[in-house]
Design a protein around this motif. Structure first.
Motif, PDB file in Angstrom:
ATOM      1  N   LEU A 138      37.572  34.896  46.284  1.00 31.68           N
ATOM      2  CA  LEU A 138      38.707  35.483  46.993  1.00 31.68           C
ATOM      3  C   LEU A 138      38.497  35.453  48.507  1.00 31.68           C
ATOM      4  CD1 LEU A 138      39.289  38.504  44.590  1.00 31.68           C
ATOM      5  CD2 LEU A 138      40.811  36.529  44.883  1.00 31.68           C
ATOM      6  N   ALA A 187      43.582  51.952  40.020  1.00 35.40           N
ATOM      7  CA  ALA A 187      43.166  51.367  41.300  1.00 35.40           C
ATOM      8  C   ALA A 187      42.760  52.499  42.235  1.00 35.40           C
ATOM      9  CB  ALA A 187      44.304  50.553  41.902  1.00 35.40           C
ATOM     10  N   GLN A 192      40.568  45.007  40.397  1.00 33.85           N
ATOM     11  CA  GLN A 192      41.740  45.393  39.600  1.00 33.85           C
ATOM     12  C   GLN A 192      41.809  44.588  38.309  1.00 33.85           C
ATOM     13  OE1 GLN A 192      44.063  46.117  43.760  1.00 33.85           O
ATOM     14  NE2 GLN A 192      45.291  45.315  42.097  1.00 33.85           N
ATOM     15  N   VAL A 193      41.470  43.319  38.370  1.00 33.90           N
ATOM     16  CA  VAL A 193      41.433  42.482  37.164  1.00 33.90           C
ATOM     17  C   VAL A 193      40.398  43.024  36.185  1.00 33.90           C
ATOM     18  CG1 VAL A 193      40.852  40.198  36.262  1.00 33.90           C
ATOM     19  CG2 VAL A 193      42.248  40.408  38.334  1.00 33.90           C
ATOM     20  N   ALA A 202      43.682  43.314  50.975  1.00 42.00           N
ATOM     21  CA  ALA A 202      44.624  43.233  49.859  1.00 42.00           C
ATOM     22  C   ALA A 202      44.237  42.112  48.898  1.00 42.00           C
ATOM     23  CB  ALA A 202      46.046  43.005  50.381  1.00 42.00           C
ATOM     24  N   VAL A 203      43.695  41.016  49.456  1.00 37.48           N
ATOM     25  CA  VAL A 203      43.282  39.878  48.622  1.00 37.48           C
ATOM     26  C   VAL A 203      41.996  40.185  47.867  1.00 37.48           C
ATOM     27  CG1 VAL A 203      42.489  37.481  48.680  1.00 37.48           C
ATOM     28  CG2 VAL A 203      44.437  38.173  50.086  1.00 37.48           C
ATOM     29  N   GLN A 225      36.895  49.958  46.770  1.00 39.35           N
ATOM     30  CA  GLN A 225      38.164  50.032  47.481  1.00 39.35           C
ATOM     31  C   GLN A 225      38.735  51.449  47.526  1.00 39.35           C
ATOM     32  OE1 GLN A 225      41.619  48.701  44.603  1.00 39.35           O
ATOM     33  NE2 GLN A 225      39.852  47.355  44.327  1.00 39.35           N
ATOM     34  N   THR A 254      34.615  37.802  43.919  1.00 42.24           N
ATOM     35  CA  THR A 254      34.831  38.261  45.300  1.00 42.24           C
ATOM     36  C   THR A 254      34.575  37.128  46.280  1.00 42.24           C
ATOM     37  OG1 THR A 254      34.243  40.537  44.713  1.00 42.24           O
ATOM     38  CG2 THR A 254      34.152  39.945  47.040  1.00 42.24           C
ATOM     39  N   THR A 280      38.636  51.189  39.802  1.00 48.46           N
ATOM     40  CA  THR A 280      38.182  50.051  40.598  1.00 48.46           C
ATOM     41  C   THR A 280      37.174  50.514  41.642  1.00 48.46           C
ATOM     42  OG1 THR A 280      40.044  50.361  42.102  1.00 48.46           O
ATOM     43  CG2 THR A 280      40.325  48.750  40.327  1.00 48.46           C
ATOM     44  N   SER A 338      41.658  42.614  44.816  1.00 47.30           N
ATOM     45  CA  SER A 338      42.276  42.286  43.530  1.00 47.30           C
ATOM     46  C   SER A 338      41.245  41.970  42.450  1.00 47.30           C
ATOM     47  CB  SER A 338      43.236  41.098  43.693  1.00 47.30           C
ATOM     48  OG  SER A 338      42.538  39.929  44.086  1.00 47.30           O
TER      49      SER A 338
END
Length: 423
Positions: free
Chosen positions: A50, A96, A75-76, A68-69, A137, A47, A134, A72
């Protein structure tokens, strides 16, 4: 068959090897016949990476694209967790936040969960699938990805647990439970088998970093039992929450006060460093003066903690002292100086950095007199001067010089009998 939500923090899923170890914990619950939902954080450090990318791209960036960035990362992790679960022969599927959906408001970067639809998760768990969700979020009313702010995965896990009516929400981290104080300060600190929601909330807000404050508030409101335990424990160790509510498992059970038979007078000692003290002298004691002082600070997003007010003998003036984080000290002085040019009347302003807030917490304090007095005596015996005092039903906090913080914590921990007994 129980429904268990298992949350794994960043250090617990830092690489594939650790994800495989976390999967062993999940497999234990699946083998017991439980319905399981897993909530994951981003891999440790991702994090921050990012966030760095977003800031490098543009200093002033669109908050919606920032979310949005940074979203992610989770999500990975969710995808990798599902792959490793499948490789271990466990049916799994990643989701997600927007797919669940976890609905939030549109405060990008610091969103609040407004609703979670549990039907999809319940259906898949009924089919024997482990749902990997996730954390951190959700989705806004405008169908944009939102993030909940730092520590938001804990909040996600508790909210999901409440939505699916889970029997337990296990928070896996890099410590093996909630301790009476920071073991790095007091080696004799001991792990608590149980702690009430209220005590945990106080300890989290007062400096204990085991659980995020919002997650404890939500768990208390929704009556979701939490277990804090280490992901590095032996995965074969089976948690033991019996029908009578007794807890003999690893970690610490965070539950309703009514589930705790013996309530200690003091359950823990916390320390919050880097506190700054500010004093306004000669403030005109008129109706609304407190709003004139703290309104501008709130507008500037400055969090005020301890507040003490002393009224003069004639009742015309008052001195107001309060604390803010060290990092907000100069900003606070500037805000109050500007306020003094318009609505706020005072004679002088002064302050200093380098204080620490030491607190003792315990639900047993409700029914025992003299806890504050004994705390003051224990500190006086060590020659520690108290600058400010605040109290509530289950806590007493004092502000002292930061250089005496560790001495104060050790002294109080011993004074209240919290040290681990010598074998």
């Amino acid at each position: 068959m129980a429904t268990i939500v298992m949350k794994f923090g960043g250090t617990s899923v830092a690489n594939i090897e650790r994800i495989r170890h976390a999967v062993r914990h999940v497999k234990r619950e699946v083998d017991l016949g439980n319905r399981v939902c897993v909530v994951v954080s981003a891999m440790s450090g991702k994090t921050n990476q990012l966030v760095g990318y977003a800031r490098e791209a543009a200093t002033l960036h669109d908050a919606r694209e920032y979310d949005a960035v940074v979203a992610s990362g989770e999500q990975v992790t969710a995808g990798l967790m599902a792959i490793v679960l499948q490789d271990a022969g466990i049916p799994a599927r990643s989701f997600a936040g927007w797919q669940v959906p976890i609905e939030t408001n549109d405060a990008h970067g610091a969103a609040r969960i407004t609703n979670i639809e549990p039907d999809l998760l319940n259906q898949r768990m009924d089919d024997g699938v482990v749902c990997v969700v996730t954390g951190f979020q959700g989705i806004s009313p405008q169908n944009r990805i939102t993030t909940l702010g730092r520590g938001g995965s804990d909040t996600s896990a508790v909210a999901v647990a409440a939505a699916v009516k889970a029997d337990r929400c296990d928070i896996y981290t890099d410590v093996d439970g909630v301790y009476t104080t920071d073991p790095r300060i007091v080696p004799k600190a001991r792990r608590l088998e149980r702690i009430s929601f209220e005590e945990m909330l106080e300890m989290a807000s007062l400096g204990a970093k085991v659980l995020q404050t919002r997650s404890v508030e939500l768990a208390m409101a929704q009556k979701v039992r939490l277990v804090v335990r280490s992901s590095f424990d032996d995965p074969e160790t089976v948690p033991s929450l019996k029908e009578d509510g007794s807890w003999n498992g690893p970690g610490t059970l965070v539950c309703d006060e009514d589930e705790i038979m013996e309530k200690q007078i003091v359950s823990g000692v916390t320390c919050a460093r880097a506190e700054a003290k500010i004093t306004l002298r000669g403030v005109k004691d008129n109706p609304g003066v407190a709003a004139d002082v703290f309104g501008p600070l709130a507008d500037a997003q400055i969090v005020v903690d301890m507040i003490v007010q002393n009224v003069s003998d004639d009742g015309r003036e008052t001195d107001i002292t309060f604390t803010v984080p060290d990092t907000e000290y100069e900003k606070s002085l500037n805000v109050l100086t500007e306020a003094g040019k318009s609505t706020l009347e005072y004679d002088s302003i002064s302050g200093s950095k380098g204080s620490a807030k030491i607190s003792v917490v315990g639900v047993g304090m409700r029914s025992h007199a003299g806890v504050a007095a004994s705390m003051f005596k224990a500190l006086a015996d060590k020659g520690i001067n108290i600058q400010l005092i605040t109290t509530s039903e289950i806590k007493t906090s004092v502000l002292i010089d930061e250089e005496y913080a560790e001495l104060a914590v050790r002294a109080l921990h011993t004074y209240y009998g919290l040290d681990v007994e010598e074998a």
